[in-house]
Design an enzyme around this catalytic site. Structure first.
Site, PDB file in Angstrom:
ATOM      1  N   GLN A   1       2.479   5.436  -0.453  1.00 46.33           N
ATOM      2  CA  GLN A   1       3.669   3.708  -1.012  1.00 46.33           C
ATOM      3  C   GLN A   1       4.274   4.092  -1.721  1.00 46.33           C
ATOM      4  OE1 GLN A   1      -0.504   1.784  -0.434  1.00 46.33           O
ATOM      5  NE2 GLN A   1       1.163   0.044   0.571  1.00 46.33           N
TER       6      GLN A   1
ATOM      7  N   HIS B   1      -7.986   0.550   5.566  1.00 44.60           N
ATOM      8  CA  HIS B   1      -6.590   0.372   5.939  1.00 44.60           C
ATOM      9  C   HIS B   1      -5.978   1.684   4.606  1.00 44.60           C
ATOM     10  CE1 HIS B   1      -2.493  -2.290   4.797  1.00 44.60           C
ATOM     11  NE2 HIS B   1      -2.363  -1.631   4.300  1.00 44.60           N
ATOM     12  N   GLU B   2      -6.153   1.618   3.856  1.00 47.19           N
ATOM     13  CA  GLU B   2      -5.723   2.543   2.896  1.00 47.19           C
ATOM     14  C   GLU B   2      -5.942   3.842   3.518  1.00 47.19           C
ATOM     15  OE1 GLU B   2      -3.958   1.957   0.705  1.00 47.19           O
ATOM     16  OE2 GLU B   2      -4.647  -0.642   0.192  1.00 47.19           O
TER      17      GLU B   2
ATOM     18  N   CYS C   1       0.329  -5.573   3.685  1.00 45.95           N
ATOM     19  CA  CYS C   1       0.524  -4.173   3.416  1.00 45.95           C
ATOM     20  C   CYS C   1       1.842  -4.505   2.131  1.00 45.95           C
ATOM     21  CB  CYS C   1       1.323  -3.535   4.477  1.00 45.95           C
ATOM     22  SG  CYS C   1       1.539  -1.759   3.814  1.00 45.95           S
ATOM     23  N   LEU C   2       1.289  -3.818   1.050  1.00 41.16           N
ATOM     24  CA  LEU C   2       2.581  -4.085  -0.156  1.00 41.16           C
ATOM     25  C   LEU C   2       4.063  -3.315   0.483  1.00 41.16           C
ATOM     26  CD1 LEU C   2       0.190  -3.766  -3.491  1.00 41.16           C
ATOM     27  CD2 LEU C   2       1.423  -5.794  -2.268  1.00 41.16           C
TER      28      LEU C   2
ATOM     29  N   HIS D   1      -3.084   4.546   5.415  1.00 36.16           N
ATOM     30  CA  HIS D   1      -1.452   5.598   5.267  1.00 36.16           C
ATOM     31  C   HIS D   1      -1.694   6.714   4.932  1.00 36.16           C
ATOM     32  CE1 HIS D   1       0.471   1.599   4.217  1.00 36.16           C
ATOM     33  NE2 HIS D   1      -0.536   1.408   4.096  1.00 36.16           N
TER      34      HIS D   1
ATOM     35  N   GLY E   1      -5.175  -3.253  -2.937  1.00 36.45           N
ATOM     36  CA  GLY E   1      -5.805  -1.402  -2.669  1.00 36.45           C
ATOM     37  C   GLY E   1      -3.670  -0.714  -2.510  1.00 36.45           C
TER      38      GLY E   1
HETATM   39 ZN    ZN Z   1      -0.532  -0.391   3.228  1.00 39.62          ZN
END
Ligand code: ZN
Length: 178
Positions: free
Chosen positions: A62, A144-145, A102-103, A148, A57
């Site tokens: 991000q 999670h997304e 998390c990226l 963000h 995701g």
């Molecule tokens: Zn993340």
């Protein structure tokens, strides 16, 4: 202030994933109001960045775009690509702990407790209403997304043990010259 459009993207590599502690990761993103070619191009670029990074995701903030949208794919199958815009999560059920990374926070994998199942109401790239129910990994990605989009990171949800365990990695990210 609602942000209506996407800045024009000048090529396939014009976006990159930003990392903690970039302040854009802490912003509350604005609703998407224009469902245009710019938004479709943003989604396409986000999918390729997500795949390159082997993520499941990726949320627009991000990549430094403060809009309420994310892309995801829980299985890796092309048919499971999904873009969710202006999402709202409700009807949460249960509670389970699982490892999340998390990226935008490379090298950090922590235990996060979240509801197991939930509903998401959102829009797709055409602006059409989407209503889905999911559980386990899918529900976890949605949560999670969506976090963000509100400037919330896994660092805010991890427990005291992970807080201690990740201290060094976070300090290195905060002050890379040291
Ligand atoms: Zn993340």
């Amino acid at each position: 202030m609602p942000y209506a459009g996407v800045p024009s993207l000048s090529g396939p590599s014009s976006l990159r994933i930003i990392h903690y502690p970039d302040s854009r990761l802490r912003a509350r993103s604005a609703p998407v109001e224009r469902f245009d070619a710019g938004l479709r191009e943003l989604a396409a670029q986000m999918f390729s960045l997500m795949r390159e990074s082997k993520g499941v995701g990726l949320a627009a903030p991000q990549v430094g775009v403060l809009l309420r949208m994310f892309v995801m794919n829980a299985t890796g199958q092309p048919d499971d690509d999904r873009v969710l815009i202006n999402p709202v999560i409700d009807e949460m059920e249960g509670s389970a702990q699982a490892t999340e990374g998390c990226l935008s926070i490379p090298g950090v994998n922590v235990q996060i407790r979240r509801p197991v199942a939930c509903r998401i109401i959102a829009q797709d790239l055409a602006g059409e209403r989407v209503e889905l129910r999911g559980r386990d990994l899918v529900a976890r990605i949605w949560q999670h997304e969506t976090d963000h989009l509100n400037g919330v990171l896994i660092l805010d949800r991890m427990g005291p043990t992970d807080r201690v365990a990740t201290k060094k990695v976070l300090r290195a990210l905060e002050d890379p010259v040291r």
